[in-house]
Write a protein that holds these residues in place. Structure first.
Motif, PDB file in Angstrom:
ATOM      1  N   ARG A 165       0.803  -1.226   0.000  1.00 38.32           N
ATOM      2  CA  ARG A 165       0.000   0.000   0.000  1.00 38.32           C
ATOM      3  C   ARG A 165       0.832   1.271   0.000  1.00 38.32           C
ATOM      4  NH1 ARG A 165      -0.091  -2.658   4.633  1.00 38.32           N
ATOM      5  NH2 ARG A 165      -2.052  -3.684   4.139  1.00 38.32           N
ATOM      6  N   ILE A 166       2.159   1.145  -0.019  1.00 34.61           N
ATOM      7  CA  ILE A 166       3.014   2.304   0.228  1.00 34.61           C
ATOM      8  C   ILE A 166       2.858   3.389  -0.841  1.00 34.61           C
ATOM      9  CG2 ILE A 166       5.030   1.294  -0.943  1.00 34.61           C
ATOM     10  CD1 ILE A 166       6.718   2.593   1.325  1.00 34.61           C
ATOM     11  N   ARG A 167       2.661   2.995  -2.119  1.00 37.86           N
ATOM     12  CA  ARG A 167       2.528   3.987  -3.177  1.00 37.86           C
ATOM     13  C   ARG A 167       1.153   4.657  -3.158  1.00 37.86           C
ATOM     14  NH1 ARG A 167       5.987   2.720  -7.771  1.00 37.86           N
ATOM     15  NH2 ARG A 167       4.599   3.938  -9.104  1.00 37.86           N
ATOM     16  N   LYS A 168       0.214   4.090  -2.429  1.00 43.79           N
ATOM     17  CA  LYS A 168      -1.144   4.632  -2.390  1.00 43.79           C
ATOM     18  C   LYS A 168      -1.352   5.594  -1.228  1.00 43.79           C
ATOM     19  CE  LYS A 168      -2.879   0.243  -4.236  1.00 43.79           C
ATOM     20  NZ  LYS A 168      -3.784  -0.912  -3.984  1.00 43.79           N
ATOM     21  N   ARG A 169      -0.396   5.643  -0.315  1.00 47.68           N
ATOM     22  CA  ARG A 169      -0.562   6.436   0.894  1.00 47.68           C
ATOM     23  C   ARG A 169       0.196   7.744   0.823  1.00 47.68           C
ATOM     24  NH1 ARG A 169      -2.868   3.608   5.179  1.00 47.68           N
ATOM     25  NH2 ARG A 169      -4.028   1.849   4.308  1.00 47.68           N
ATOM     26  N   LYS A 170      -0.033   8.584   1.828  1.00 51.66           N
ATOM     27  CA  LYS A 170       0.601   9.890   1.907  1.00 51.66           C
ATOM     28  C   LYS A 170       1.985   9.782   2.545  1.00 51.66           C
ATOM     29  CE  LYS A 170      -2.907  12.074   0.126  1.00 51.66           C
ATOM     30  NZ  LYS A 170      -2.812  12.735  -1.192  1.00 51.66           N
ATOM     31  N   ALA A 171       2.595  10.935   2.782  1.00 48.79           N
ATOM     32  CA  ALA A 171       3.957  10.965   3.322  1.00 48.79           C
ATOM     33  C   ALA A 171       4.017  10.410   4.738  1.00 48.79           C
ATOM     34  CB  ALA A 171       4.489  12.394   3.293  1.00 48.79           C
ATOM     35  N   ASP A 172       2.905  10.508   5.494  1.00 49.70           N
ATOM     36  CA  ASP A 172       2.922   9.992   6.858  1.00 49.70           C
ATOM     37  C   ASP A 172       3.140   8.484   6.877  1.00 49.70           C
ATOM     38  OD1 ASP A 172       0.434   9.610   5.682  1.00 49.70           O
ATOM     39  OD2 ASP A 172      -0.617   9.631   7.601  1.00 49.70           O
ATOM     40  N   GLU A 244      -2.379  15.521  17.747  1.00 52.02           N
ATOM     41  CA  GLU A 244      -3.568  15.890  16.975  1.00 52.02           C
ATOM     42  C   GLU A 244      -3.118  16.794  15.835  1.00 52.02           C
ATOM     43  OE1 GLU A 244      -6.433  17.581  19.591  1.00 52.02           O
ATOM     44  OE2 GLU A 244      -6.681  15.744  20.771  1.00 52.02           O
ATOM     45  N   ASN A 245      -2.435  16.160  14.905  1.00 51.45           N
ATOM     46  CA  ASN A 245      -1.853  16.888  13.781  1.00 51.45           C
ATOM     47  C   ASN A 245      -2.360  16.263  12.485  1.00 51.45           C
ATOM     48  OD1 ASN A 245       0.004  17.947  11.770  1.00 51.45           O
ATOM     49  ND2 ASN A 245       1.283  18.593  13.492  1.00 51.45           N
ATOM     50  N   GLU A 246      -2.848  17.103  11.600  1.00 44.54           N
ATOM     51  CA  GLU A 246      -3.441  16.604  10.362  1.00 44.54           C
ATOM     52  C   GLU A 246      -2.424  15.944   9.438  1.00 44.54           C
ATOM     53  OE1 GLU A 246      -5.438  19.836   8.530  1.00 44.54           O
ATOM     54  OE2 GLU A 246      -7.022  19.967  10.062  1.00 44.54           O
ATOM     55  N   ILE A 247      -1.147  16.183   9.678  1.00 44.33           N
ATOM     56  CA  ILE A 247      -0.120  15.568   8.821  1.00 44.33           C
ATOM     57  C   ILE A 247      -0.172  14.045   8.937  1.00 44.33           C
ATOM     58  CG2 ILE A 247       2.361  15.379   8.398  1.00 44.33           C
ATOM     59  CD1 ILE A 247       2.693  18.192   9.291  1.00 44.33           C
ATOM     60  N   ILE A 248      -0.406  13.544  10.154  1.00 42.38           N
ATOM     61  CA  ILE A 248      -0.526  12.101  10.359  1.00 42.38           C
ATOM     62  C   ILE A 248      -2.001  11.741  10.337  1.00 42.38           C
ATOM     63  CG2 ILE A 248      -0.050  10.171  11.889  1.00 42.38           C
ATOM     64  CD1 ILE A 248       2.358  11.581  12.902  1.00 42.38           C
ATOM     65  N   GLN A 249      -2.398  10.967   9.350  1.00 36.88           N
ATOM     66  CA  GLN A 249      -3.798  10.622   9.176  1.00 36.88           C
ATOM     67  C   GLN A 249      -4.166   9.405  10.016  1.00 36.88           C
ATOM     68  OE1 GLN A 249      -4.143  10.132   4.927  1.00 36.88           O
ATOM     69  NE2 GLN A 249      -4.174  12.343   4.552  1.00 36.88           N
ATOM     70  N   GLU A 250      -5.443   9.279  10.290  1.00 35.02           N
ATOM     71  CA  GLU A 250      -5.920   8.211  11.169  1.00 35.02           C
ATOM     72  C   GLU A 250      -5.575   6.811  10.666  1.00 35.02           C
ATOM     73  OE1 GLU A 250      -7.274   6.322  14.335  1.00 35.02           O
ATOM     74  OE2 GLU A 250      -7.041   8.500  14.140  1.00 35.02           O
ATOM     75  N   PRO A 251      -5.676   6.516   9.350  1.00 35.67           N
ATOM     76  CA  PRO A 251      -5.304   5.163   8.894  1.00 35.67           C
ATOM     77  C   PRO A 251      -3.857   4.784   9.235  1.00 35.67           C
ATOM     78  CG  PRO A 251      -6.552   6.289   7.187  1.00 35.67           C
ATOM     79  CD  PRO A 251      -6.255   7.317   8.243  1.00 35.67           C
ATOM     80  N   THR A 252      -2.964   5.778   9.258  1.00 30.90           N
ATOM     81  CA  THR A 252      -1.561   5.493   9.580  1.00 30.90           C
ATOM     82  C   THR A 252      -1.375   5.228  11.070  1.00 30.90           C
ATOM     83  OG1 THR A 252      -0.887   6.915   7.746  1.00 30.90           O
ATOM     84  CG2 THR A 252       0.806   6.341   9.329  1.00 30.90           C
ATOM     85  N   MET A 253      -2.255   5.786  11.897  1.00 31.26           N
ATOM     86  CA  MET A 253      -2.157   5.581  13.336  1.00 31.26           C
ATOM     87  C   MET A 253      -2.213   4.099  13.695  1.00 31.26           C
ATOM     88  SD  MET A 253      -1.674   8.270  15.170  1.00 31.26           S
ATOM     89  CE  MET A 253      -1.864  10.058  15.246  1.00 31.26           C
ATOM     90  N   VAL A 254      -2.989   3.333  12.944  1.00 24.38           N
ATOM     91  CA  VAL A 254      -3.087   1.891  13.202  1.00 24.38           C
ATOM     92  C   VAL A 254      -1.716   1.239  13.074  1.00 24.38           C
ATOM     93  CG1 VAL A 254      -4.134  -0.269  12.431  1.00 24.38           C
ATOM     94  CG2 VAL A 254      -5.468   1.851  12.392  1.00 24.38           C
TER      95      VAL A 254
END
Length: 356
Positions: A165-172, A244-254
């Motif tokens: 999934r790495i190419r589908k995700r953001k920088a976070d 609580e920073n928008e740079i790191i999105q919730e899906p990455t938190m998992v």
């Protein structure tokens, strides 16, 4: 004024906070910057120098940009990079301070992370530590390595093959992937240390000697250093998970929570190995004690056997005139026979008692 460290790691005073002072050993001749930009459909990469960097970095929401800087000794170049990407001076200071413990700093539009990459040299039986800094922006990542070797080869390969999934995700997610590759190396270090302990255990059982004590001490020190480098990473990830920073999105938190669990597991394995080393030390002392006891047992048995023989030899070594056996023709051979009989009887007795 904040204290700074010189190249030997000793603190010096009088410098303003944010002053860039390289504190480590120069490990590359020239700093290299490896650029990689990608999205789900495309990817391109290029090697840059500091002149090209200023013109190359352009905000592009269609691409995630990764700048991998290898080498930290050039303060001017690090400063230039900081100006281009608007990096906080305190983060730049921590980037070139190779003695900085793992930490995370949050800014309005960036998150800065420092951590330690570890490897184990089997030849020298020592940990090798490399200072790593990662700066996360909205659509880019800066990574700083001390060595010229590519620590993130596995991540780069995944990007090139567009696997997962790495190419589908953001920088976070790329930040997570880079940190995860470093934590994966921790497992390899622990496996190498486990191999060393297994070899040491076999050596102690085969032929225990005092040299094994120094090996145990050296391995224990490596485990202490390992924990010192990894333990702050657990708190670092806890902090990131509470941001609580928008740079790191919730899906990455998992995935970051899973990474935190891996770090906890690594620390638990480290503690187990330290307990195992204590067990090896006890084993060494037991083996040395057993061997000493075995030697003392043999010497005691030999001494016990010779006590009655020495007694007989002492009696007939006296020079009294009225000793009939002294003038008997077969007295000498009779005494030898008695001594041999005493020896045989005692050996048989010791064997039945399982002392031999």
């Amino acid at each position: 004024m904040s204290p700074k460290r010189n190249k030997k790691g000793k603190k010096s005073t009088g410098l303003a906070p944010g002053t860039i002072v390289f504190t480590g050993k120069r490990k590359v001749e020239q700093i290299k910057i490896h650029y990689l930009a990608y999205n789900e459909q495309e990817m391109n990469f290029q090697d840059l120098d500091n002149q090209e960097l200023a013109n190359f970095h352009q905000d592009d929401p269609n691409f995630i940009q990764w700048y991998d800087v290898r080498g930290l000794h050039d303060a001017e170049l690090i400063t230039a990079i900081g100006q281009i990407f608007k990096v906080h001076p305190l983060s730049l200071e921590d980037t070139v301070d190779t003695f900085q413990r793992p930490k995370v700093d949050e800014y309005e539009a960036q998150i800065f992370v420092t951590l330690k990459a570890l490897s184990f040299s089997k030849a020298k039986k020592q940990l090798h530590t490399e200072h790593i800094s990662l700066l996360l922006g909205s659509d880019f990542i800066l990574s700083f390595q001390e060595d010229a070797d590519d620590l993130f080869h596995s991540v780069r390969t995944r990007l090139e093959k567009s696997s997962g999934r790495i190419r589908k995700r953001k920088a976070d997610y790329l930040l997570y992937a880079l940190m995860d590759s470093i934590v994966d190396q921790y497992y390899l270090v622990l496996e190498a240390l486990e191999d060393e302990m297994e070899a040491l255990e076999a050596d102690i059982i085969a032929h225990a000697d005092l040299s094994s004590r120094s090996t145990i001490y050296a391995l224990r020190q490596e485990l202490v250093d390992f924990r010192k480098m990894v333990f702050p990473l657990r708190e670092l990830l806890k902090t990131i998970l509470t941001l609580e920073n928008e740079i790191i999105q919730e899906p990455t938190m998992v995935y970051l929570r899973d990474l935190h669990d891996h770090v906890v597991q690594v620390l638990e394995i480290n503690e187990t190995y330290r307990d195992n080393l204590n067990g090896l030390q006890d084993l060494l002392l037991s083996e040395l004690s057993f061997r000493t006891n075995s030697v003392m047992q043999v010497l005691t048995i030999v001494s016990t056997i010779f006590i009655p023989l020495t007694f007989l030899a002492g009696i007939y070594g006296m020079n009294f005139d009225h000793m009939p056996e002294l003038h008997w023709r077969y007295g000498y051979f009779a005494l030898l026979g008695v001594m041999l009989l005493v020896f045989v009887v005692m050996v048989i007795y010791f064997r039945r008692k399982k002392w031999l």
